[in-house]
Design a protein around this motif. Structure first.
Motif, mmCIF file in Angstrom:
data_model
loop_
_atom_site.group_PDB
_atom_site.id
_atom_site.type_symbol
_atom_site.label_atom_id
_atom_site.label_comp_id
_atom_site.label_asym_id
_atom_site.label_seq_id
_atom_site.Cartn_x
_atom_site.Cartn_y
_atom_site.Cartn_z
ATOM 1 N N MET A 190 0.833 -1.209 0.000
ATOM 2 C CA MET A 190 0.000 0.000 0.000
ATOM 3 C C MET A 190 0.863 1.253 0.000
ATOM 4 O O MET A 190 0.610 2.182 -0.782
ATOM 5 C CB MET A 190 -0.913 -0.001 1.233
ATOM 6 N N THR A 191 1.912 1.276 0.817
ATOM 7 C CA THR A 191 2.789 2.452 0.890
ATOM 8 C C THR A 191 3.447 2.697 -0.455
ATOM 9 O O THR A 191 3.449 3.820 -0.973
ATOM 10 C CB THR A 191 3.878 2.223 1.963
ATOM 11 N N ARG A 213 11.010 1.220 2.463
ATOM 12 C CA ARG A 213 11.793 2.463 2.599
ATOM 13 C C ARG A 213 12.841 2.635 1.501
ATOM 14 O O ARG A 213 12.902 3.702 0.896
ATOM 15 C CB ARG A 213 12.395 2.565 4.001
ATOM 16 N N PRO A 214 13.636 1.589 1.186
ATOM 17 C CA PRO A 214 14.578 1.776 0.066
ATOM 18 C C PRO A 214 13.852 2.114 -1.246
ATOM 19 O O PRO A 214 14.347 2.902 -2.049
ATOM 20 C CB PRO A 214 15.275 0.415 -0.017
ATOM 21 N N ILE A 215 12.655 1.551 -1.424
ATOM 22 C CA ILE A 215 11.903 1.822 -2.669
ATOM 23 C C ILE A 215 11.487 3.285 -2.721
ATOM 24 O O ILE A 215 11.690 3.958 -3.739
ATOM 25 C CB ILE A 215 10.675 0.894 -2.776
ATOM 26 N N ALA A 264 6.855 10.750 2.899
ATOM 27 C CA ALA A 264 7.107 9.307 2.982
ATOM 28 C C ALA A 264 6.622 8.762 4.326
ATOM 29 O O ALA A 264 6.150 7.630 4.417
ATOM 30 C CB ALA A 264 8.595 9.039 2.812
ATOM 31 N N ALA A 265 6.700 9.609 5.356
ATOM 32 C CA ALA A 265 6.233 9.189 6.682
ATOM 33 C C ALA A 265 4.711 9.022 6.676
ATOM 34 O O ALA A 265 4.176 8.084 7.267
ATOM 35 C CB ALA A 265 6.659 10.209 7.729
ATOM 36 N N ASP A 266 4.008 9.928 5.996
ATOM 37 C CA ASP A 266 2.547 9.787 5.850
ATOM 38 C C ASP A 266 2.219 8.427 5.239
ATOM 39 O O ASP A 266 1.394 7.680 5.766
ATOM 40 C CB ASP A 266 1.991 10.885 4.912
ATOM 41 N N LEU A 267 2.871 8.101 4.133
ATOM 42 C CA LEU A 267 2.519 6.879 3.394
ATOM 43 C C LEU A 267 2.905 5.620 4.175
ATOM 44 O O LEU A 267 2.190 4.621 4.143
ATOM 45 C CB LEU A 267 3.172 6.907 2.009
ATOM 46 N N GLN A 268 4.006 5.656 4.885
ATOM 47 C CA GLN A 268 4.442 4.516 5.687
ATOM 48 C C GLN A 268 3.512 4.300 6.880
ATOM 49 O O GLN A 268 3.009 3.211 7.111
ATOM 50 C CB GLN A 268 5.883 4.739 6.170
ATOM 51 N N ILE A 269 3.247 5.360 7.625
ATOM 52 C CA ILE A 269 2.471 5.274 8.869
ATOM 53 C C ILE A 269 0.979 5.090 8.578
ATOM 54 O O ILE A 269 0.306 4.252 9.193
ATOM 55 C CB ILE A 269 2.719 6.528 9.727
ATOM 56 N N ALA A 270 0.455 5.834 7.600
ATOM 57 C CA ALA A 270 -0.980 5.790 7.302
ATOM 58 C C ALA A 270 -1.427 4.415 6.806
ATOM 59 O O ALA A 270 -2.547 3.982 7.077
ATOM 60 C CB ALA A 270 -1.329 6.861 6.270
#
Ligand SMILES: N[C@@H](CCC(=O)N[C@@H](CS)C(=O)NCC(=O)O)C(=O)O
Length: 229
Positions: free
Chosen positions: A1-2, A53-55, A172-178
């Protein structure tokens, strides 16, 4: 999803390859290398990138605008992204599988269907037990995960107050955490802890659709922290 959200944000076309849980381990390692059995992985013109994260970092290099790591907060965004991956993401696995132990018929809803019938639930009971073993879930660990959840949600609110997440343009934090928070929103027991907060806002904004519903009352009574209002 991220990663899919990041590819869409960057306007990049991609082919989505869906692997079956189990055989994915060999297939992922064949493509991405020894020990790299988890998804997501991304091939960019044959170049293998493994891990969310690397992506995202590579996508940022490829298409700098719109930025996922905008200055002057890029460093704080990376820290929050790492926290999301290392401290929060596994709760997106353990808490749903934890709830499904008590309401296995609800597994059907994660496939977009109705709660399972008798035979379906027999299958789900076996599948959930296997998932508990795979994710090293125990009732004691589940209790600790639930007890520790409010502090993690408070951390997300603090990140929103600092402008690291929750802005007009997703970091990136939004997409990872959300992505993880969106999965938690299908758990009726946990929704009151996320509702009306930055947690719910970023989850529904960047991931409006996610299938599944485990009714409230799944976790044992008294295990879910009471929302601090
Ligand atoms: N935290 C890493 C790993 C992701 C991860 O564990 N993915 C899960 C699915 S969400 C997975 O591949 N599970 C199957 C497995 O562990 O082989 C990332 O963000 O890329």
């Amino acid at each position: 999803m991220t990663v899919e959200a990041a590819l869409r944000r960057k306007g990049l076309e991609y082919e989505r390859v869906v692997l079956t849980a189990g055989p994915h381990v060999e297939e992922m390692q064949r493509i991405y290398g020894e020990g790299r059995s988890t998804v997501p992985g991304l091939l960019i013109d044959g170049e293998p990138l493994h891990g969310s994260r690397p992506i995202l970092a590579r996508l940022e290099e490829l298409v700098p605008v719109p930025a996922l790591y905008p200055e002057p907060i890029a460093g704080a965004v990376r820290d929050a992204e790492r926290w999301g991956d290392m401290e929060l993401q596994d709760l997106g696995r353990r808490l749903p599988w934890g709830a499904l132990h008590f309401r296995p018929e609800a597994l059907g809803t994660f496939g977009g269907g109705d709660p399972l019938d008798g035979p379906g639930t027999d299958f789900a009971i076996q599948y959930v037990h296997a998932s508990w073993r795979y994710h090293k879930i125990s009732a004691a660990r589940l209790y600790d995960d639930l007890t520790g959840l409010p502090a993690k949600l408070d951390h997300v609110d603090a990140l929103a107050d600092q402008g690291i997440v929750g802005g007009e343009s997703p970091t990136a934090a939004d997409l990872q955490i959300a992505a993880t928070l969106r999965v938690l929103l299908v758990l009726g027991d946990l929704r009151p802890l996320l509702e009306g907060r930055a947690c719910e806002r970023i989850a529904r904004r960047w991931f409006p659709d996610y299938r599944g519903e485990v009714p409230a009352g799944a976790y044992p009574a008294g295990w879910v922290p009471v929302p601090a209002n």
